[in-house]
Design a protein around this motif. Structure first.
Motif, PDB file in Angstrom:
ATOM      1  N   ASP A 294       0.825  -1.206   0.000  1.00 36.80           N
ATOM      2  CA  ASP A 294       0.000   0.000   0.000  1.00 36.80           C
ATOM      3  C   ASP A 294       0.863   1.261   0.000  1.00 36.80           C
ATOM      4  N   LYS A 295       1.949   1.257   0.766  1.00 40.65           N
ATOM      5  CA  LYS A 295       2.858   2.407   0.769  1.00 40.65           C
ATOM      6  C   LYS A 295       3.420   2.659  -0.631  1.00 40.65           C
ATOM      7  N   LEU A 296       3.864   1.596  -1.262  1.00 44.94           N
ATOM      8  CA  LEU A 296       4.497   1.728  -2.571  1.00 44.94           C
ATOM      9  C   LEU A 296       3.493   2.117  -3.651  1.00 44.94           C
ATOM     10  N   SER A 297       2.297   1.581  -3.565  1.00 40.35           N
ATOM     11  CA  SER A 297       1.269   1.922  -4.546  1.00 40.35           C
ATOM     12  C   SER A 297       0.951   3.408  -4.503  1.00 40.35           C
ATOM     13  N   GLU A 298       0.767   3.959  -3.307  1.00 41.88           N
ATOM     14  CA  GLU A 298       0.471   5.380  -3.170  1.00 41.88           C
ATOM     15  C   GLU A 298       1.677   6.231  -3.570  1.00 41.88           C
ATOM     16  N   THR A 299       2.884   5.772  -3.203  1.00 42.65           N
ATOM     17  CA  THR A 299       4.091   6.495  -3.595  1.00 42.65           C
ATOM     18  C   THR A 299       4.239   6.504  -5.112  1.00 42.65           C
ATOM     19  N   GLY A 300       3.917   5.379  -5.749  1.00 39.74           N
ATOM     20  CA  GLY A 300       3.975   5.304  -7.201  1.00 39.74           C
ATOM     21  C   GLY A 300       3.038   6.294  -7.862  1.00 39.74           C
ATOM     22  N   ALA A 301       1.833   6.421  -7.318  1.00 42.51           N
ATOM     23  CA  ALA A 301       0.865   7.381  -7.859  1.00 42.51           C
ATOM     24  C   ALA A 301       1.380   8.810  -7.701  1.00 42.51           C
ATOM     25  N   ASP A 302       1.926   9.118  -6.524  1.00 42.26           N
ATOM     26  CA  ASP A 302       2.454  10.465  -6.272  1.00 42.26           C
ATOM     27  C   ASP A 302       3.617  10.790  -7.212  1.00 42.26           C
ATOM     28  N   LEU A 303       4.557   9.853  -7.312  1.00 41.25           N
ATOM     29  CA  LEU A 303       5.748  10.111  -8.115  1.00 41.25           C
ATOM     30  C   LEU A 303       5.396  10.237  -9.597  1.00 41.25           C
ATOM     31  N   LEU A 304       4.469   9.416 -10.073  1.00 36.78           N
ATOM     32  CA  LEU A 304       4.044   9.519 -11.461  1.00 36.78           C
ATOM     33  C   LEU A 304       3.404  10.881 -11.725  1.00 36.78           C
ATOM     34  N   SER A 305       2.582  11.331 -10.796  1.00 40.20           N
ATOM     35  CA  SER A 305       1.905  12.614 -10.940  1.00 40.20           C
ATOM     36  C   SER A 305       2.913  13.753 -11.068  1.00 40.20           C
ATOM     37  N   GLU A 306       4.012  13.660 -10.331  1.00 40.31           N
ATOM     38  CA  GLU A 306       5.050  14.685 -10.380  1.00 40.31           C
ATOM     39  C   GLU A 306       5.932  14.551 -11.622  1.00 40.31           C
ATOM     40  N   THR A 307       6.093  13.339 -12.099  1.00 37.56           N
ATOM     41  CA  THR A 307       7.030  13.068 -13.200  1.00 37.56           C
ATOM     42  C   THR A 307       6.423  13.355 -14.571  1.00 37.56           C
ATOM     43  N   LEU A 308       5.144  13.058 -14.752  1.00 32.15           N
ATOM     44  CA  LEU A 308       4.535  13.180 -16.077  1.00 32.15           C
ATOM     45  C   LEU A 308       4.651  14.580 -16.696  1.00 32.15           C
ATOM     46  N   PRO A 309       4.391  15.662 -15.950  1.00 29.27           N
ATOM     47  CA  PRO A 309       4.528  16.981 -16.580  1.00 29.27           C
ATOM     48  C   PRO A 309       5.948  17.233 -17.105  1.00 29.27           C
ATOM     49  N   LEU A 310       6.957  16.786 -16.354  1.00 30.06           N
ATOM     50  CA  LEU A 310       8.341  16.959 -16.805  1.00 30.06           C
ATOM     51  C   LEU A 310       8.603  16.152 -18.067  1.00 30.06           C
ATOM     52  N   LEU A 311       8.082  14.946 -18.106  1.00 33.95           N
ATOM     53  CA  LEU A 311       8.272  14.097 -19.279  1.00 33.95           C
ATOM     54  C   LEU A 311       7.609  14.708 -20.506  1.00 33.95           C
ATOM     55  N   ILE A 312       6.386  15.174 -20.334  1.00 32.59           N
ATOM     56  CA  ILE A 312       5.633  15.739 -21.454  1.00 32.59           C
ATOM     57  C   ILE A 312       6.311  17.004 -21.984  1.00 32.59           C
ATOM     58  N   GLU A 313       6.914  17.771 -21.074  1.00 34.80           N
ATOM     59  CA  GLU A 313       7.593  19.009 -21.472  1.00 34.80           C
ATOM     60  C   GLU A 313       9.016  18.768 -21.977  1.00 34.80           C
ATOM     61  N   GLY A 314       9.464  17.507 -21.952  1.00 35.51           N
ATOM     62  CA  GLY A 314      10.810  17.194 -22.398  1.00 35.51           C
ATOM     63  C   GLY A 314      11.886  17.567 -21.402  1.00 35.51           C
ATOM     64  N   LYS A 315      11.513  17.723 -20.129  1.00 34.57           N
ATOM     65  CA  LYS A 315      12.464  18.135 -19.099  1.00 34.57           C
ATOM     66  C   LYS A 315      12.854  17.013 -18.148  1.00 34.57           C
ATOM     67  N   ALA A 316      12.322  15.806 -18.354  1.00 31.63           N
ATOM     68  CA  ALA A 316      12.607  14.686 -17.450  1.00 31.63           C
ATOM     69  C   ALA A 316      14.025  14.170 -17.663  1.00 31.63           C
ATOM     70  N   GLU A 317      14.672  13.798 -16.558  1.00 32.11           N
ATOM     71  CA  GLU A 317      15.995  13.196 -16.654  1.00 32.11           C
ATOM     72  C   GLU A 317      15.877  11.780 -17.196  1.00 32.11           C
ATOM     73  N   ARG A 318      16.982  11.290 -17.747  1.00 25.31           N
ATOM     74  CA  ARG A 318      17.002   9.934 -18.280  1.00 25.31           C
ATOM     75  C   ARG A 318      18.365   9.338 -17.946  1.00 25.31           C
ATOM     76  N   THR A 319      18.374   8.375 -17.006  1.00 20.95           N
ATOM     77  CA  THR A 319      19.625   7.820 -16.499  1.00 20.95           C
ATOM     78  C   THR A 319      19.685   6.324 -16.792  1.00 20.95           C
ATOM     79  N   GLU A 320      20.740   5.905 -17.475  1.00 17.22           N
ATOM     80  CA  GLU A 320      20.893   4.485 -17.766  1.00 17.22           C
ATOM     81  C   GLU A 320      21.163   3.708 -16.483  1.00 17.22           C
ATOM     82  N   GLN A 321      20.541   2.535 -16.356  1.00 17.20           N
ATOM     83  CA  GLN A 321      20.796   1.682 -15.201  1.00 17.20           C
ATOM     84  C   GLN A 321      22.202   1.080 -15.270  1.00 17.20           C
TER      85      GLN A 321
END
Length: 311
Positions: free
Chosen positions: A167-194
Motif C-alpha cells: 500500500d505504501k508503494l502503490s500510493e508512492t507510485g501514484a504520487d511520483l508519477l503525478s510529479e514526473t509526467l509533466p516533466l516528461l511531457i515538457e521534455g524536461k525529465a531526466e534519463r539515467t541508464e541503469q
C-alpha cells in the motif's frame, strides 16, 4: 491534452490509474489481464484495474497475450501519446514500445536496478532490506532494464509485511508519477541508464519458498513470514499437516530448530537456529480459517518440546 493508454492488473495498479484520471489525462483505453476464475467456486472475476476503469466508463482491452494479437493492433491504432504500465504482467512487444511518440513508461516497485521482476515487494522484505522504493522508467525489451526517469525511497520497518508495504508503494507510485509526467511531457525529465552490473532479481514466489526452514536464523524466518503475508503465506509442517503462519514477531529463546519452547496467550514460541526465536501470533491450520495462535493452543493440547518439521 496528452492522451495515454494505461496498462495494469492488480490492486497495486489501481491508485496509479486513479491518479492518471484525476490529473486530467485523456485515457484512451485501459489494458489489463483477462477475467480469471477465483476461489473455490471458480467464479469468473475481473481484475481490480478493470473494475476501476469501468467506474469511469473507460474502454477496456483484455488480451490473453499481447504479442501477435488483434488487441495489439487495436492498441497501436488508438495512437496515444504515451503508454503507462504498472504491474501489467506481460512484457510489451517491440512494435508497441516504439508506437507512442512520448514512449512507454513503467511504475516499478523497487529502486532499480535492484529487484527487477514480478515480486519486488515480497523479496525486499524476505531479504531483510530496510528500504525499497518506486522507480519510474522508460520500458525496454529486456525485463525492467530501461532508463530511469525518477525514483523515490520508501523505508521498511519490522512492523511492515507485504500488505502494508504494498500500500505504501502503490500510493508512492501514484504520487511520483503525478510529479514526473509533466516533466516528461515538457521534455524536461531526466534519463539515467541503469547500472546493469548491479542488477538483482525478484522472481515470482515459488511454492518451495513458502516452506519455513527452522534451521535458519530467527531473523531470516521472521522476514520470510512477513515477506509472504498476507499472500501467498509461509507455512510449516506440524503434526504431519501444513500449518500456515500468518503473523509473527521476532523474540529471544533457544532450543532445537523448530521446537516449541514456550506457549502463552501471546502465541507459540518456536526456536530457530540461533538464540533468536519466532513468536507465532496468528496462524491457519489445515482446512480451517486463520485464527490467533492462542485460540489454536486452547483446542490443540500443544506441549513444550513438540517440533515443527522441515523435511
Amino acid at each position: 491534452m496528452t492522451s495515454v493508454i494505461f496498462m495494469g492488473t492488480p490492486d497495486f495498479s489501481v491508485p496509479v490509474l486513479q491518479r492518471v484520471i484525476a490529473d486530467g489525462y485523456e485515457v484512451k483505453a485501459v489494458v489489463t489481464q483477462p477475467d480469471r476464475p477465483v476461489g473455490r467456486k471458480k467464479i469468473l472475476t475481473p481484475p481490480p484495474v478493470k473494475k476501476e476503469a469501468l467506474k469511469s466508463d473507460l474502454k477496456v482491452i483484455q488480451p490473453e497475450k499481447l504479442s501477435g494479437s488483434a488487441e495489439l493492433d487495436e492498441i497501436i491504432a488508438l495512437d496515444a501519446d504515451l503508454i503507462i504500465t504498472a504491474a501489467f504482467g506481460q512484457l510489451l512487444p517491440k512494435k508497441l514500445l516504439e508506437a507512442p511518440k512520448l514512449g512507454c513508461i513503467n511504475v516499478h516497485a523497487s529502486l532499480l536496478p535492484e529487484l527487477r521482476g514480478g515480486a519486488p515487494i515480497h523479496h525486499a522484505i524476505i531479504r531483510g532490506y530496510d528500504r525499497t522504493g518506486i522507480t519510474i522508467m522508460y520500458m525496454a525489451e529486456k525485463l525492467d532494464a530501461g532508463d530511469i526517469i525518477s525514483q523515490r525511497e520508501v523505508s521498511i520497518t519490522d512492523e511492515d509485511h507485504v500488505g502494508t508495504l504494498h500500500d505504501k508503494l502503490s500510493e508512492t507510485g501514484a504520487d511520483l508519477l503525478s510529479e514526473t509526467l509533466p516533466l516528461l511531457i515538457e521534455g524536461k525529465a531526466e534519463r539515467t541508464e541503469q547500472n546493469h552490473e548491479q542488477a538483482t532479481y525478484a522472481w515470482n514466489i515459488k511454492r518451495e519458498e513458502e516452506k519455513i526452514d527452522w534451521n535458519r536464523p530467527g531473523r531470516d524466518v521472521f522476514n520470510q513470514i512477513r515477506g509472504l503475508y498476507p499472500w501467498p503465506t509461509a507455512y510449516t509442517i506440524f503434526r504431519d499437516k501444513p500449518l500456515k503462519i500468518q503473523q509473527a514477531r521476532l523474540s529471544k529463546g533457544s532450543g532445537a530448530p523448530g521446537e516449541i519452547i514456550h506457549v502463552s496467550d501471546e502465541g507459540i514460541l518456536f526456536a530457530a537456529a540461533d538464540d533468536e526465536a519466532v513468536l507465532v501470533t496468528e496462524l491457519q491450520p489445515s482446512g480451517k480459517k486463520k485464527m490467533p495462535a492462542a485460540d489454536f493452543l486452547r483446542g490443540s493440547n500443544i506441549g513444550i518440546g513438540e517440533k515443527a518439521q522441515y523435511e
